[in-house]
Write a protein that holds these residues in place. Structure first.
Motif, PDB file in Angstrom:
ATOM      1  N   THR A 341       0.849  -1.188   0.000  1.00  0.00           N
ATOM      2  CA  THR A 341       0.000   0.000   0.000  1.00  0.00           C
ATOM      3  C   THR A 341       0.885   1.238   0.000  1.00  0.00           C
ATOM      4  N   LEU A 342       0.572   2.200  -0.864  1.00  0.00           N
ATOM      5  CA  LEU A 342       1.301   3.461  -0.910  1.00  0.00           C
ATOM      6  C   LEU A 342       0.669   4.432   0.076  1.00  0.00           C
ATOM      7  N   LEU A 343       1.455   4.818   1.086  1.00  0.00           N
ATOM      8  CA  LEU A 343       0.966   5.728   2.127  1.00  0.00           C
ATOM      9  C   LEU A 343       1.476   7.138   1.863  1.00  0.00           C
ATOM     10  N   GLN A 344       0.541   8.071   1.812  1.00  0.00           N
ATOM     11  CA  GLN A 344       0.888   9.491   1.744  1.00  0.00           C
ATOM     12  C   GLN A 344       0.377  10.249   2.961  1.00  0.00           C
ATOM     13  N   SER A 345      -0.431   9.556   3.755  1.00  0.00           N
ATOM     14  CA  SER A 345      -0.922  10.116   5.014  1.00  0.00           C
ATOM     15  C   SER A 345      -1.156   8.961   5.962  1.00  0.00           C
ATOM     16  N   CYS A 346      -1.385   9.269   7.214  1.00  0.00           N
ATOM     17  CA  CYS A 346      -1.584   8.226   8.211  1.00  0.00           C
ATOM     18  C   CYS A 346      -2.886   7.479   7.925  1.00  0.00           C
ATOM     19  N   PRO A 347      -2.858   6.128   7.999  1.00  0.00           N
ATOM     20  CA  PRO A 347      -4.067   5.354   7.684  1.00  0.00           C
ATOM     21  C   PRO A 347      -5.098   5.464   8.792  1.00  0.00           C
ATOM     22  N   HIS A 348      -6.344   5.365   8.387  1.00  0.00           N
ATOM     23  CA  HIS A 348      -7.469   5.362   9.326  1.00  0.00           C
ATOM     24  C   HIS A 348      -8.417   4.249   8.901  1.00  0.00           C
ATOM     25  N   GLY A 349      -8.628   3.310   9.766  1.00  0.00           N
ATOM     26  CA  GLY A 349      -9.523   2.209   9.460  1.00  0.00           C
ATOM     27  C   GLY A 349      -8.776   0.979   8.973  1.00  0.00           C
ATOM     28  N   ASN A 350      -9.536  -0.115   8.808  1.00  0.00           N
ATOM     29  CA  ASN A 350      -8.965  -1.388   8.379  1.00  0.00           C
ATOM     30  C   ASN A 350      -8.403  -1.272   6.951  1.00  0.00           C
ATOM     31  N   PRO A 351      -7.368  -2.065   6.653  1.00  0.00           N
ATOM     32  CA  PRO A 351      -6.711  -3.044   7.530  1.00  0.00           C
ATOM     33  C   PRO A 351      -5.420  -2.531   8.177  1.00  0.00           C
ATOM     34  N   LEU A 352      -4.968  -1.309   7.820  1.00  0.00           N
ATOM     35  CA  LEU A 352      -3.702  -0.803   8.343  1.00  0.00           C
ATOM     36  C   LEU A 352      -3.858  -0.143   9.704  1.00  0.00           C
ATOM     37  N   HIS A 353      -5.055   0.095  10.120  1.00  0.00           N
ATOM     38  CA  HIS A 353      -5.266   0.686  11.443  1.00  0.00           C
ATOM     39  C   HIS A 353      -6.416  -0.080  12.097  1.00  0.00           C
ATOM     40  N   THR A 354      -6.054  -1.067  12.906  1.00  0.00           N
ATOM     41  CA  THR A 354      -7.049  -1.916  13.552  1.00  0.00           C
ATOM     42  C   THR A 354      -6.959  -1.755  15.061  1.00  0.00           C
ATOM     43  N   LEU A 355      -8.075  -1.972  15.715  1.00  0.00           N
ATOM     44  CA  LEU A 355      -8.146  -1.951  17.167  1.00  0.00           C
ATOM     45  C   LEU A 355      -8.305  -3.368  17.692  1.00  0.00           C
ATOM     46  N   ALA A 356      -7.863  -3.559  18.919  1.00  0.00           N
ATOM     47  CA  ALA A 356      -7.980  -4.884  19.531  1.00  0.00           C
ATOM     48  C   ALA A 356      -9.436  -5.301  19.668  1.00  0.00           C
ATOM     49  N   THR A 357     -10.316  -4.332  19.902  1.00  0.00           N
ATOM     50  CA  THR A 357     -11.742  -4.662  20.023  1.00  0.00           C
ATOM     51  C   THR A 357     -12.339  -5.096  18.688  1.00  0.00           C
ATOM     52  N   ASP A 358     -11.782  -4.565  17.563  1.00  0.00           N
ATOM     53  CA  ASP A 358     -12.276  -4.973  16.250  1.00  0.00           C
ATOM     54  C   ASP A 358     -11.856  -6.398  15.910  1.00  0.00           C
ATOM     55  N   LEU A 359     -10.710  -6.833  16.420  1.00  0.00           N
ATOM     56  CA  LEU A 359     -10.216  -8.171  16.115  1.00  0.00           C
ATOM     57  C   LEU A 359     -10.757  -9.215  17.067  1.00  0.00           C
ATOM     58  N   SER A 360     -11.088  -8.816  18.290  1.00  0.00           N
ATOM     59  CA  SER A 360     -11.573  -9.758  19.293  1.00  0.00           C
ATOM     60  C   SER A 360     -13.075  -9.955  19.096  1.00  0.00           C
ATOM     61  N   ILE A 361     -13.428 -10.882  18.206  1.00  0.00           N
ATOM     62  CA  ILE A 361     -14.823 -11.141  17.871  1.00  0.00           C
ATOM     63  C   ILE A 361     -15.128 -12.609  18.152  1.00  0.00           C
ATOM     64  N   VAL A 373     -11.812 -14.735  19.600  1.00  0.00           N
ATOM     65  CA  VAL A 373     -10.487 -14.512  19.031  1.00  0.00           C
ATOM     66  C   VAL A 373      -9.640 -13.765  20.053  1.00  0.00           C
ATOM     67  N   ASP A 374      -8.536 -14.383  20.471  1.00  0.00           N
ATOM     68  CA  ASP A 374      -7.606 -13.755  21.407  1.00  0.00           C
ATOM     69  C   ASP A 374      -6.566 -12.959  20.625  1.00  0.00           C
ATOM     70  N   VAL A 375      -6.325 -11.711  21.052  1.00  0.00           N
ATOM     71  CA  VAL A 375      -5.412 -10.799  20.363  1.00  0.00           C
ATOM     72  C   VAL A 375      -4.138 -10.661  21.185  1.00  0.00           C
ATOM     73  N   VAL A 376      -2.998 -10.865  20.531  1.00  0.00           N
ATOM     74  CA  VAL A 376      -1.678 -10.688  21.144  1.00  0.00           C
ATOM     75  C   VAL A 376      -0.941  -9.634  20.329  1.00  0.00           C
ATOM     76  N   ASP A 377      -0.498  -8.560  20.991  1.00  0.00           N
ATOM     77  CA  ASP A 377       0.173  -7.450  20.306  1.00  0.00           C
ATOM     78  C   ASP A 377       1.679  -7.600  20.406  1.00  0.00           C
ATOM     79  N   GLU A 378       2.357  -7.293  19.282  1.00  0.00           N
ATOM     80  CA  GLU A 378       3.810  -7.229  19.215  1.00  0.00           C
ATOM     81  C   GLU A 378       4.202  -5.936  18.524  1.00  0.00           C
TER      82      GLU A 378
END
Length: 736
Positions: A341-361, A373-378
Motif C-alpha cells: 500500500t502506498l501511504l501518503q498520510s496516516c491510515p485510518h480504518g482497516n486493515p492498516l489501522h485496527t483496534l484490539a476490540t475490532d479483532l476480538s470477535i 479470538v484472542d489478540v496478542v500485540d507485538e
C-alpha cells in the motif's frame, strides 16, 4: 541469544562457501556504476535498462547524438540536458541481499531501473494535416540517443540507444461494435438458410433467402431446394408416426414408429427429453451479485468460517492477483500473503489501522458453540521488512503515524470438524512519513491440530491431479520425533522481479502438471577463469530445489510406514567430459535440472482412477558458458567486469505407464475374424445379447421376462401355423 544466532549464521555460510566466494568476486568486480546493457536497439515506444553500482547522488541526462561523418565515432558523454521527445523515468530496485551486507564489508551496491518513453503519437499524418503530433512518413523516428549517468557534473557511465520506430497504420473505417450473436445449436440451427450463398442478392431456388422479393420467389416457388440445404432444417423423419399416411404406410408401421415432439430433431445435433430447454446465460461483465452466506453445522475442508451474526469471517487475502480486504477464511486452508500500500498520510480504518476490540470477535466453532479470538500485540523493532521509501523526500510536513498494523498472523486450533481456539498476533509499529512510503503488510492463517501443523494430503488414496507431490526427508534417530519421515516438497524455479536467481522464489511440483521454469545467473569474464568454482555455485543452486530423498507413492502416505515411500533416483552429471575449459569458456555447467515422474493407475474407486507414483528420477543437463562480445564493439572483450546473463532452468515431466489389458492375442485370434464383433458387421455372438449380463438398457428381470414372452409367441405360431400343420399331416399319413 546472540551467540546462538552467530553459530547458526556461521554454519549456514560454511555450507555455502563456494557459492559465497563466487558472489564475493562478482560484487567486488562491480566497484563502479555501469549500464546493463550498454547498448540498446529498439523499435517500440519504450526502452528499459539497469544502472548498477553505487547510484547515490547520480543524475541522468539524455540527448540526441549522431556519428561523425569522417570518423564515424560518437561524441563522449555529456552532463548537459537537451530537449528530446522522450520522457525519462527511474525506479529504485533496492540493495543486495541481506547475507552480502552482513558477511562482507562492501560499498553500498544498488540497482536503478531507467526507462525512456516516447512522448509522441505514432499516427500517420494525412495530406492536409497541420498537427505536429503525427508522423509525416511511415518511418516515424530514426535517431540515436545517449543517456549519461553523472556524479558532481562528471559522466561516469553511458548508455547508447538506437531507436527506429514506424508509424501505426490504422484502418480507414472504425470497427463496428456490433457482433454477430451465434445461437445455441442445441435449440436453434446455426445456419437457418444454407443455400443463401450470395450476400445482398437473391439465390435462385433458395426459398429461405431473405434477399429475395415476393416477385422473385414466385418464379421458383414450386422448385425450391429440398432438405436442410434449402432451409428445411426440421423435416419430419421417416420414422416419425406422423410421417406416413394410412395409404402408403406398411401394416407394421403403427407398432414400430417413433412418437416424438418436432423439436427433438437430429439436424440440431443433440437430443433432449420433450420440452424445449432454455439456454444458460453466458459470461457477463456486469458485477456479480453474491448470494447470502449459508451457515453450516460442521466445518469441512474448504468451507467458509462464520461469525455469530452468520456473516463470513474475513481476512485480507489475494484474489485473482490483487489484495482484497474482506475475503472469507476457508477451514483447514493455510495461506500467507503480502499486500503493498502506498501511504501518503496516516491510515485510518482497516486493515492498516485496527483496534484490539475490532479483532476480538466471536466465531462459530462448527459444533454449535462459539470461540473468542484472542489478540496478542507485538511491536516491530525493525521496520525495514515492512517499509520502503523512495529516493526523494517531500518538503512538506513530517507525519508520525502510530500503531500502524503491519501484520496479522492467525492461528486456528481445530479438532474434528470444529475450532477450539483462535489466536491472532498483531504486529504494530510507528511510521514516520516525509512524503510517501510503501507499506508491505503481511496476513497469514495456520491451522494447528494441537501443536501440529495441518498437513494437507494430495489424494485418498491415489494422487489427485494438480495436487502437491509429497516428498520426504529421513529423520535421524537422535531427533525427538515420533515420525520416520518429515514431509517436504519438490520445487522448481519461480522467477520474480528482475528474474535473477539470487531473488528467485521456488514453486512446488504439482501432480500431473508438466512445467518448465528458470532464472538468470550473471557471469563476468573474470568468473569464466574459475570454472570449478562456477560449476559448484550453479550446482549448489540446483541442489537447493530438491532437499528430499524420498517421494510418496500415494496422496496420503503414512509417516511411519516406509512402504508408502520411494527412493528418489539422482543421476549425477558425467564429469569426464572430453571438452576442456578454455580461457573465457566453461564447459559442463549443470544449468538444467530435469525431473521425470512415472505414474500408474493402480485401481478405480467410485469411478475415479487412483494414480500412484512408481518412480522419480532427477537428472542434470550440461551446457557451455562463454561471454560473447556483441554490439559491434570489441572493447568489452577485454573488460573482466563485463556481465552476461545465462539461464538456469528446471523442468518436470509426468509419464503415464500404460495399463496391461491382458495377454497378447494368438495367431488364431489374429487371423480368424469370423466371430470378431469389432471387425465384422454381423456379430453372431451377440444374437442373444439382451439375455446376457452385458445388456444394461433395462433390468435383467424385465429383459428375461420379455424374452420368454417372445419365445412363447414363437412356439405358439409354430404350432398353429402352416409348417406344423404339414408336419402333422405327414405324421398321420405315415401312421396309416
Amino acid at each position: 541469544m546472540a551467540s546462538v544466532v552467530d553459530i547458526f549464521f556461521f554454519v549456514t555460510v560454511t555450507r555455502q562457501v563456494p557459492y559465497l566466494l563466487f558472489i564475493f568476486s562478482l560484487v567486488c568486480a562491480q566497484n563502479t556504476i555501469v549500464f546493463r546493457p550498454s547498448h540498446v536497439i529498439t523499435s517500440g515506444t519504450s526502452v528499459s535498462a539497469f544502472l548498477l553500482g553505487n547510484t547515490s547522488g547520480v543524475s541522468l541526462y539524455v540527448r540526441t547524438v549522431s556519428p561523425s561523418n569522417t570518423t564515424g565515432s560518437i561524441n563522449p558523454p555529456s552532463c548537459v540536458a537537451e530537449p528530446t521527445g522522450w520522457v525519462l523515468l527511474r525506479e529504485q530496485l533496492g540493495k543486495d541481499p541481506f547475507l552480502f551486507r552482513q558477511f562482507f564489508v562492501l560499498m553500498p551496491q544498488t540497482a536503478v531501473r531507467v526507462q525512456l518513453r516516447l512522448n509522441q503519437s505514432l499516427r500517420l499524418c494525412t495530406e492536409n494535416d497541420t498537427s505536429t503530433d503525427c508522423c509525416p512518413k511511415p518511418l516515424c523516428l530514426l535517431q540515436t540517443l545517449q543517456m549519461s549517468a553523472c556524479v558532481d557534473g562528471s559522466p561516469k557511465a553511458s548508455l547508447l540507444i538506437q531507436a527506429k520506430v514506424h508509424a501505426r497504420l490504422l484502418p480507414a473505417n472504425a470497427a463496428s461494435d456490433n457482433k454477430t450473436v451465434i445461437p445455441n445449436q442445441v435449440y436453434q440451427p446455426l445456419g437457418p438458410c444454407p443455400c443463401d450463398l450470395t450476400s445482398r442478392l437473391c439465390d435462385v431456388r433458395c426459398c429461405c433467402d431473405e434477399d429475395c422479393s415476393n416477385e422473385e420467389l414466385k418464379l421458383f416457388a414450386t422448385s425450391c431446394l429440398p432438405g436442410p440445404f434449402g432451409g428445411q432444417i426440421s423435416p419430419v423423419p421417416d420414422y416419425q408416426c406422423s410421417a406416413q399416411s394410412s395409404e402408403n404406410s406398411p401394416d407394421w408401421f403403427p407398432f414400430l414408429c417413433v412418437s416424438s415432439p418436432p423439436e427433438n430433431n437430429p439436424f440440431l445435433g443433440h437430443f433432449y427429453q420433450g420440452d424445449t430447454i432454455a439456454s444458460k446465460l453466458g459470461p457477463s461483465f456486469q458485477r456479480h451479485m453474491l448470494t447470502a452466506p449459508v451457515p453450516v453445522e460442521g466445518y469441512i475442508q474448504g468451507s467458509p468460517i462464520f461469525m455469530l451474526n452468520d456473516q463470513y469471517f474475513t481476512i485480507p487475502q489475494k484474489v485473482t492477483g490483487r489484495c482484497v480486504n474482506n475475503a472469507p477464511v476457508a477451514f483447514l486452508e493455510n495461506f500467507i500473503v503480502e499486500c503493498v500500500t502506498l501511504l501518503q498520510s496516516c491510515p485510518h480504518g482497516n486493515p492498516l489501522h485496527t483496534l484490539a476490540t475490532d479483532l476480538s470477535i466471536k466465531v462459530k466453532d462448527g459444533q454449535g458453540g462459539e470461540v473468542m479470538v484472542d489478540v496478542v500485540d507485538e511491536v516491530a523493532s525493525d521496520l525495514s521488512p515492512f517499509i520502503f521509501r523512495g529516493d526523494g523526500a517531500s518538503p512538506g510536513e513530517m507525519l508520525v503515524c502510530e500503531n500502524v498494523t503491519l501484520a496479522l498472523d492467525y492461528k486456528f486450533y481445530w479438532k474434528g470438524n470444529g475450532i477450539t481456539e483462535i489466536i491472532v498476533t498483531r504486529t504494530i509499529g510507528t511510521i514516520t512519513l516525509n512524503g510517501s512510503a510503501q507499506v508491505t503488510s503481511r496476513y497469514s492463517t495456520v491451522f494447528l491440530n494441537g501443536e501440529f501443523l495441518a498437513e494437507m494430503n494430495s489424494g485418498n488414496p491415489g494422487y489427485q491431479m494438480e495436487r502437491l507431490v509429497i516428498a520426504g526427508i529421513m529423520l535421524d534417530a537422535t531427533e525427538n520425533s515420533t515420525n520416520l519421515i518429515q514431509r517436504t516438497s519438490i520445487n522448481l524455479w519461480k522467477s520474480v522481479g528482475d528474474g535473477l536467481c539470487f531473488t528467485a522464489e521456488k514453486k512446488p511440483v504439482l501432480f500431473g502438471e508438466n512445467s518448465t521454469s528458470g532464472c538468470l545467473f550473471p557471469v563476468t569474464r573474470h568468473h569464466l577463469t574459475q570454472c570449478d568454482l562456477l560449476r559448484e555455485a550453479v550446482s549448489s543452486l540446483q541442489e537447493d530445489l530438491i532437499s528430499a530423498s524420498f517421494v510418496a507413492k500415494n496422496g496420503n502416505p503414512d509417516l511411519l510406514t516406509m512402504t508408502d515411500w520411494l527412493n528418489i533416483s539422482f543421476v549425477s552429471l558425467n564429469s569426464n567430459s572430453s571438452m576442456k575449459d578454455t580461457p573465457g569458456t566453461c564447459y559442463s555447467i549443470p544449468s538444467h535440472l530435469h525431473i521425470k515422474v512415472w505414474t500408474l493407475i493402480t485401481s478405480v474407486v467410485g469411478g475415479a482412477p487412483q494414480r500412484e507414483i512408481q518412480a522419480l528420477q532427477v537428472s542434470y543437463s550440461a551446457s557451455s558458458w562463454g561471454v560473447a562480445c556483441g554490439g559491434g564493439s570489441f572493447s568489452s572483450c577485454g573488460d573482466s567486469a563485463e556481465t552476461q546473463m545465462f539461464p538456469i532452468t528446471s523442468s518436470v515431466t509426468f509419464i503415464d505407464i500404460p495399463i496391461n489389458t491382458g495377454p497378447s492375442k494368438t495367431r488364431f485370434h489374429i487371423n480368424f475374424t469370423e466371430y470378431d464383433c469389432s471387425r465384422n458387421d454381423v456379430c453372431w455372438p451377440e444374437l442373444a445379447f439382451p439375455f446376457t449380463k452385458y445388456y444394461t438398457g433395462e433390468p435383467y428381470s424385465q429383459s428375461l421376462a420379455k424374452g420368454m414372452i417372445l419365445v412363447f409367441f414363437f412356439i405358439t405360431a409354430s404350432i398353429l401355423g402352416t409348417p406344423w400343420r404339414q408336419i402333422r399331416q405327414v405324421w398321420r399319413s405315415a401312421a396309416l
